[in-house]
Design an enzyme around this catalytic site. Structure first.
Site, PDB file in Angstrom:
ATOM      1  N   CYS A   4       0.302   3.856   2.701  1.00 41.68           N
ATOM      2  CA  CYS A   4       0.725   3.398   4.027  1.00 41.68           C
ATOM      3  C   CYS A   4       2.222   3.634   4.204  1.00 41.68           C
ATOM      4  CB  CYS A   4       0.429   1.903   4.207  1.00 41.68           C
ATOM      5  SG  CYS A   4      -1.297   1.486   3.954  1.00 41.68           S
ATOM      6  N   CYS A  31       0.841  -1.202   0.000  1.00 44.76           N
ATOM      7  CA  CYS A  31       0.000   0.000   0.000  1.00 44.76           C
ATOM      8  C   CYS A  31       0.877   1.253   0.000  1.00 44.76           C
ATOM      9  CB  CYS A  31      -0.909  -0.048   1.239  1.00 44.76           C
ATOM     10  SG  CYS A  31      -1.596   1.533   1.759  1.00 44.76           S
TER      11      CYS A  31
END
Lengths: 132, 496
Positions: free
Chosen positions: A54, A51
């Site tokens: 993230c 991600c």
């Protein structure tokens, strides 16, 4: 003192339990505990996250939390690999937490929430950790 | 966004006092145009210690929670109707605390989103109470008593107002206002709403709709300033539905029989004067909705020589400028309809004039509005009395009718029947131009909002007649109006 708990709440665990788990931690500890939760993608066996938001958020959160109030606790919950997260039946999506994206950073027990790109915005993350 | 070239040495280009509908809209627009902006917002707790976050009256203790509670009470009516449509609704009850919990969650999420929004748009926000030191300086205090001094080139006053308490013994100790009802931690119990304002009637309406024993204490007429026919029908509808009215009557004192706890309402004995006689009754909750006062006197206006009216409203020119050159005022502070969209519009246009190249002024005429009483009331333009005063009775033609929404045909006959109503007020001296539109019935806001475009474009009665209605709806009633008040003909309904 600041505590950082990395909770491996991923495959096989229930997102619904995560919500109650968070509340239980808060109640068990001092009620003046500032409890934060970061929901983020599960890294692969090489420690790499799928991600990108993230990955961008991690260093911002790590730095901002240094200035969080005393008695703060951050729980990191891993929502699964990319496939597990994208599945509409993902337990974190179905839970009371109403997660729709990762990363999501919340102050447990409040309406304070930041999502996706907001989690790598330093002033917003600082605002979320700030005491009211 | 490139910053404006600054011709001054102050901390900020613009300081907005009040983080409500108007203040936030103005601040964000100004920041978008490159101004350096600060917003001061601080809520002094109510006598019952209620407080709330950033966003102003509308979000926290006004339009939003009001509409949600009104909707909650309408669902109660719809559940009754649902039975006629074949639904089995035998096990239905209402939880006050669940409703308040969900509404407050929504509000708090919005309080936070506004803070995030301001940060993302680079608007500085201080949760502090600001007062003037001089025309370019304010002093602000946070809840811990810490002070700061801030200077700005221009100021926008957007503090709005707060509910009035009467000078009645026990009022401030034991009674609540609209500032408290939407977050009330205990079930209100038997409630007395004092006042004939839309706030009092809307609150009485939804409380009754949620199954609460509700009484309204009124000094004289209902909904002063609104169209009289519509105000009367609203009162009649509410009474027919079981809401008790004491009128005329005024409260004289409130005594506490049993204190409130964390989870239960108090027991109060309320004394009131009716026809010169003193009467009393017990209630759990007394809600005063007798008027609101602007917060003009709280910002130390004399420090800058700000002119304001005895009722604390702030006179401004058509560009919202006060008598002080660098100080503007918007929203509920003004002698204008106290409405969120109007405050937002004027806030944005003001910022565009100050920091963009705009010359567009806010149009305060033909602002539509809706009263969310159980029988909803939408209106735009003039009331019948206002139209007669402005144009003369001989020039006014009133077209009116009753109507029944198709969805309600399944209802059994009851005293609630015959209250849905529509009225167009026309100026005969100007081609029967529509000067007022009034609607009583479901979805009043949706209907009135749409038709208002016609009014601001100068629609006439023949334009409405030319329009073909949508069937079966309530809105179509405005396309087939034929009976005038002047004719004296009955408006009791016929089948379509």
């Amino acid at each position: 003192p600041l505590m950082l708990i990395a909770a491996e709440i991923g495959l096989g665990s229930s997102g619904i339990n995560a919500e109650y788990g968070l509340r239980a931690v808060k109640e068990y500890q001092d009620s003046s505990l500032h409890l934060f939760a970061l929901f983020t993608g599960t890294p692969d066996e090489n420690g790499k996250s799928w991600c990108p938001d993230c990955v961008r958020a991690d260093p911002v959160i790590e730095e901002a939390i240094q200035n969080a109030p005393e008695c703060s606790c951050l729980i990191t919950a891993y929502v699964g690999d990319r496939v597990t997260w994208k599945d509409r039946n993902n337990n974190f999506r179905k839970s009371d937490l109403q997660l729709t994206s990762v990363p999501t950073l919340i102050k447990v027990g409040t309406e304070k929430r930041l999502e996706e790109g907001q989690c790598s915005n330093r002033t917003l993350v600082e605002m979320l950790f700030e005491e009211d | 966004m490139p910053e404006l070239e600054r011709a001054h040495e102050y901390n900020f280009d613009l300081a907005v006092i009040g983080g409500g509908s108007g203040g936030l809209a103005c601040a964000k627009e100004a920041a978008k145009l490159g101004a350096k902006v600060v917003v001061f917002d601080f809520v002094h707790p109510t006598p019952q210690k209620t407080t709330w976050g950033l966003g102003g009256t509308c979000l926290n203790v006004g339009c939003i929670p009001k509409k949600l509670m009104h909707t909650a009470s309408l669902y109660g009516e719809l559940i009754e109707d649902a039975k006629q449509y074949g639904w089995d609704c035998s096990k239905v009850g209402h939880s006050w605390s669940n409703m308040v919990g969900n509404i407050q969650s929504h509000i708090k999420a919005q309080n936070w989103k506004i803070r995030v929004d301001l940060r993302e748009k680079n608007v500085t926000y201080y949760n502090e109470y600001a007062t003037f030191v001089d025309t370019h300086t304010v002093k602000s205090v946070n809840k811990r008593g810490n002070e700061r001094t801030v200077t700005a080139d221009k100021f926008v006053l957007a503090m709005g107002g707060r509910p009035n308490y009467p000078d009645v013994p026990g009022a401030q100790d034991y009674a609540i206002t609209s500032d408290d009802i939407f977050s009330l931690k205990y079930h209100p119990g038997k409630t007395l709403c004092v006042g004939a304002s839309y706030i009092s009637l809307e609150c009485a309406g939804f409380l009754h709709g949620l199954g609460i024993d509700t009484t309204v204490l009124v000094r004289s007429i209902l909904l002063r300033g609104f169209d009289r026919d519509c105000a009367d029908k609203i009162g009649s509808y509410m009474e027919a539905s079981g809401i008790k009215f004491i009128r005329p009557g005024t409260p004289s004192r409130i005594e506490c029989v049993k204190e409130a706890t964390e989870t239960t309402a108090p027991e109060l004995r309320v004394f009131f004067t009716v026809d010169g006689e003193e009467k009393s009754d017990t209630f759990n909750t007394v809600l005063f909705a007798i008027g609101r006062a602007p917060l003009t006197d709280k910002i130390n206006p004399d420090a800058i020589g700000l002119k304001y009216d005895p009722n604390l409203k702030v006179p401004v020119d058509e560009a919202e400028k006060t008598n002080v050159d660098n100080v503007y005022a918007i929203g509920d502070l003004l002698n204008a309809p106290e409405l969120t969209p109007l405050a937002i519009q004027s806030g944005r246009l003001l910022a565009k004039r100050l920091y963009g190249n705009s010359t567009i002024l806010t149009d305060y005429v033909n602002v539509p509005t809706t009263v969310f009483t159980p029988l909803e009331y939408g209106s735009v333009g003039l009331s019948e009395d206002q139209a007669v005063a402005k144009y003369g009775e001989e020039n006014i033609e009133v077209y009116h009718t009753k109507h029944t929404p198709t969805e309600q045909v399944v209802r059994e006959s009851s005293p609630l029947d015959g209250h849905n109503f529509a009225k167009l007020i026309c100026n005969k001296a100007d081609n029967e131009r529509i000067v007022g539109l009034h609607y009583l019935g479901p979805n009043a806001g949706e209907i009135t909002g749409g038709f208002s475009v016609g009014l601001i474009m100068g629609a006439t009665k023949s334009d409405f007649d030319r329009l073909v209605g949508i069937h079966p709806t309530s809105s179509e009633v405005f396309t087939t109006l034929k009976i005038t008040k002047r004719s004296g003909l009955s408006i009791e309904e016929e089948d379509c």
